[in-house]
Design an enzyme around this catalytic site. Structure first.
Site, PDB file in Angstrom:
ATOM      1  N   GLY A 248      38.755 -83.639 -19.483  1.00 41.86           N
ATOM      2  CA  GLY A 248      39.818 -84.559 -18.561  1.00 41.86           C
ATOM      3  C   GLY A 248      38.963 -85.625 -18.276  1.00 41.86           C
ATOM      4  N   ASP A 249      37.678 -85.424 -17.915  1.00 37.06           N
ATOM      5  CA  ASP A 249      36.908 -86.716 -17.504  1.00 37.06           C
ATOM      6  C   ASP A 249      36.803 -87.619 -18.517  1.00 37.06           C
ATOM      7  OD1 ASP A 249      36.391 -84.665 -15.287  1.00 37.06           O
ATOM      8  OD2 ASP A 249      34.548 -83.966 -16.396  1.00 37.06           O
TER       9      ASP A 249
END
Length: 303
Positions: A248-249
């Site tokens: 997600g990052d």
């Protein structure tokens, strides 16, 4: 400049064991150590894509020195506030199933918190602040709201990859971008989101409330980008998932890197999705080469 905020950085100690037995001596077949924390991951991905960032937060002790030295070796600027305790160690145990043990992190004094907030006074409307990760128990629960308030006064863009109560507080301040997954989006509306259509419906509600951009990840079902002007749906490239940490990052890092280079919103979204997949298919964070390999496999259509 893009500033990433990691309130509770860590050393991520990744341990691989063939068969783990509780109460017995277990020997590793491999182990690695990386600086951990969602904001730090965003900085590392953006650096690999040729965009400068500055990492903010609190570090201390020999573990904090490891984090800072590692980032500087990757040519990432840092401006951490030094604290007296050790930065935490998070253990990622990879065996038949993946298990995580996360440390608490050091205590932070009022003086150290004031030193951290002073950094924001020097920022301008040309800057972007990325808030990523949970708020540790050693800090006031209102800290993200305080940061956003400072940023709003100076017209600084705020990007937030947070969850739970922190996400609710961030949304009320009309951020530039948020990136919930479908579970986190559902929690905001006290519902269970399973389909792209449901995610689209509730994502649009947040845009109506004042959020400028929303990226919603739906695991193997793809991802959405929702703005005032458009809604886009992207597929996720097929591949073997090796790593659940940092995907997600990487979406956030890839998306912001592309916008910083003046790519279109659609192309930035594709790069973000490719970056997230590249991390998921790797043992560590994505590389530029892996992103470029996956990019042609990301298809985007109007929602």
């Amino acid at each position: 400049m893009i500033y990433t905020v990691t309130l509770n950085p860590s050393v991520d100690y990744i341990v691989e064991v063939d068969q783990f037995e509780i109460g017995s001596l277990n020997r590793t077949v491999a182990d690695t150590k990386f600086p951990g924390g969602k904001g730090i991951n965003v900085s590392r991905v953006m650096q690999r894509l040729g965009v400068e960032t500055e990492a903010l937060g609190f570090i201390g002790g020999f573990t904090g020195k490891f984090v800072e030295d590692f980032l500087r070796a990757e040519n990432i600027q840092t401006n951490f506030v030094k604290v007296s305790g050790d930065s935490r160690i998070n253990i990622k145990l990879k065996t038949e199933v993946e298990t995580e043990i996360n440390g608490l992190g050091p205590s932070i004094t009022d003086e150290q918190l004031a030193e951290f907030f002073a950094v924001f006074e020097k920022m301008t409307e040309e800057d972007t602040v990325v808030l990523a990760g949970s708020i540790p128990g050693t800090l006031p629960a209102s800290i993200y709201k305080e940061i956003i308030s400072l940023c709003k006064d100076k017209q600084i863009k705020v990007v937030a990859d947070v969850s739970g109560e922190a996400l609710k507080e961030v949304i009320s301040e009309n951020p530039y971008l948020i990136k919930p997954n479908h579970h986190e989006l559902g929690e905001l509306f006290q519902t269970d989101i399973q389909t792209v259509e449901e995610a689209l419906k509730y994502g649009k509600k947040l845009v109506e409330q004042g959020v400028k951009h929303i990226i919603v990840s739906l695991a193997e079902k793809g991802a959405l980008l929702i703005t005032e002007r458009t809604s886009l749906i992207a597929n996720v490239p097929k591949g073997k998932v090796l790593n659940s940490v940092g995907a997600g990052d990487s979406v956030v890092g890839g998306f912001l890197s592309a916008l910083q280079k003046n790519y279109s919103m659609e192309e930035a979204f594709k790069i973000g999705v490719a970056a997230g997949s590249a991390t998921a298919f790797s043992m560590e964070l994505c590389t530029k080469e892996k992103i470029e390999e996956l990019l042609p496999k990301v298809e985007v259509m109007k929602g």
